[in-house]
Write an enzyme that holds these catalytic residues in place. Structure first.
Site: not given
Ligand SMILES: NC(=O)C1=CN([C@@H]2O[C@H](COP(=O)(O)OP(=O)(O)OC[C@H]3O[C@@H](n4cnc5c(N)ncnc54)[C@H](OP(=O)(O)O)[C@@H]3O)[C@@H](O)[C@H]2O)C=CC1
Ligand SMILES: C[C@H]1O[C@H](OP(=O)(O)OP(=O)(O)OC[C@H]2O[C@@H](n3cnc4c(=O)[nH]c(N)nc43)[C@H](O)[C@@H]2O)[C@@H](O)[C@@H](O)C1=O
Length: 316
Positions: A216, A170-171, A147, A173, A17, A186
């Site tokens: 968030r 991760p939170t 996940k 991004l 990726g 997002h």
């Protein structure tokens, strides 16, 4: 096991990726550190959902290290609209890559999940052991189940084979190479684009989804890339590790910040027909902090950096 990643900069490292938000940041960081033997394949060159192609790739290349940053990714609308894609593509990619990496002798693999793996009403800040303690947020349960399976697959291979597979969660991004699609992205890139286009057109209003009250936690992708390298070097445990900034904002505060950075001077209009999603998901990243890693980029600086990148690379 831990401590061997940075010692050989000529080791073969497969970053899956590598053209995405996360993968491209990891590649920038690895190049900066002096890695010389990165193995990279575009989606067109290697479709990671195709088991036999993935198997053949690993049999030929035999990477020593694997960082899995390829996935079907999107914001709240995309997750809610394409549940079959989010569960099936992610299960296929991660199952193929994790299993082939193990079978073809990779020393270590890092799998990336997301903070959406936790229950919708998890205790805040969310510790790693909140996993599987309650119902998931419905807008992204399909992605979350995939996940969670990835975390469990890494743990199972560690238990059964003693293989060094680890997971980072991760939170939310953002940063260069983010997806700026108007609906499927997002919130942060979506608003950056909408405010930019409104500024250029001289529009008086910009529509923002939901109520503005959800909280968030945002992390710049360069910080995440740094954390990924840190974990590759220092961490070899069974538990997944949270990776966050420790700082949260409401969506309304985020919208005001993006508006300011972009320089849009009109009004915000809230579209309450759009879902809010989970009310709050601040992660407890103290395990990673105890190992010696914390984030560096402030949201304001990160937004300026990302808007500059957007102006140079995306805007029409
Ligand atoms: N963005 C975020 O806010 C967060 C991301 N994460 C995690 O980080 C990881 C990377 O996400 P991010 O960089 O944002 O996502 P992107 O969509 O920016 O990048 C994903 C990459 O994976 C590639 N890819 C997708 N499907 C396939 C496939 N079948 N075969 C080969 N390559 C494929 C994409 O290529 P192509 O575009 O050509 O399809 C793209 O390069 C994911 O695991 C995600 O869950 C975790 C928390 C938050
Ligand atoms: C990383 C994470 O990303 C997703 O979860 P999410 O945090 O809900 O992500 P989001 O960025 O899409 O929305 C955050 C909030 O922002 C509001 N919002 C306002 N205006 C826009 C807007 O224009 N676009 C979007 N997308 N959201 C908007 C939106 O209504 C919501 O309240 C999951 O896919 C999940 O799987 C996952 O892992």
């Amino acid at each position: 096991m831990a401590g061997s990643f940075l010692s050989d900069k000529s080791a073969k490292v497969f970053v899956a990726g590598h053209r995405g938000l996360v993968g491209s940041a990891i590649v920038r960081r690895l190049h900066h550190l002096g890695f010389t033997n990165l193995i990279l394949r575009t989606h067109a060159e290697l479709d990671l959902t195709r088991q036999s192609d993935v198997e053949a790739f690993f049999a030929t290349e035999k990477p020593q290290f694997v960082i899995l940053a390829a996935a079907k990714v999107g914001g709240i609308h995309a997750n809610n609209t394409y549940p079959a894609d989010f569960i099936s593509i992610n299960l296929q990619i991660q199952t193929n890559v994790i299993d082939s990496a193990y079978r073809h002798g990779a020393k270590k693999l890092l799998f990336l999940g997301s903070s959406c793996i936790y229950p919708k009403f998890a205790p805040q800040p969310i510790p790693e052991d909140a996993l599987l303690t309650g119902p998931l947020e419905p807008t992204n349960e399909w992605y979350a189940i995939a996940k969670i399976s990835g975390i469990k697959m890494c743990q199972a291979y560690r238990i059964q084979y003693g293989w060094d597979a680890i997971s980072g969660m991760p939170t939310n991004l953002y940063g260069p190479n983010d997806n700026f699609h108007p609906e499927n992205s997002h919130v942060l890139p979506a608003l950056m684009r909408r405010f930019h286009e409104a500024k250029v057109k001289g529009a008086k209003e910009v529509v923002v989804w939901g109520s503005g009250s959800p909280l968030r936690e945002f992390l710049h992708v360069d910080d995440l890339a740094d954390a990924v390298i840190f974990m590759m070097e220092k961490y070899s445990g069974r538990s997944h590790l949270n990776v966050g900034s420790g700082k949260e904002v409401t969506i309304k505060e985020l919208a005001e910040l993006v508006k300011e950075v972009v320089g849009f001077e009109g009004e915000l209009v809230w579209d309450s027909s759009k879902p809010d999603g989970t009310p709050r998901k601040l992660m407890d990243s103290s395990k990673l902090a105890d190992l010696g890693w914390t984030s560096k980029v402030s949201l304001k600086d990160g937004l300026r950096d990302t808007y500059q990148w957007y102006l140079e690379n995306v805007k029409q």
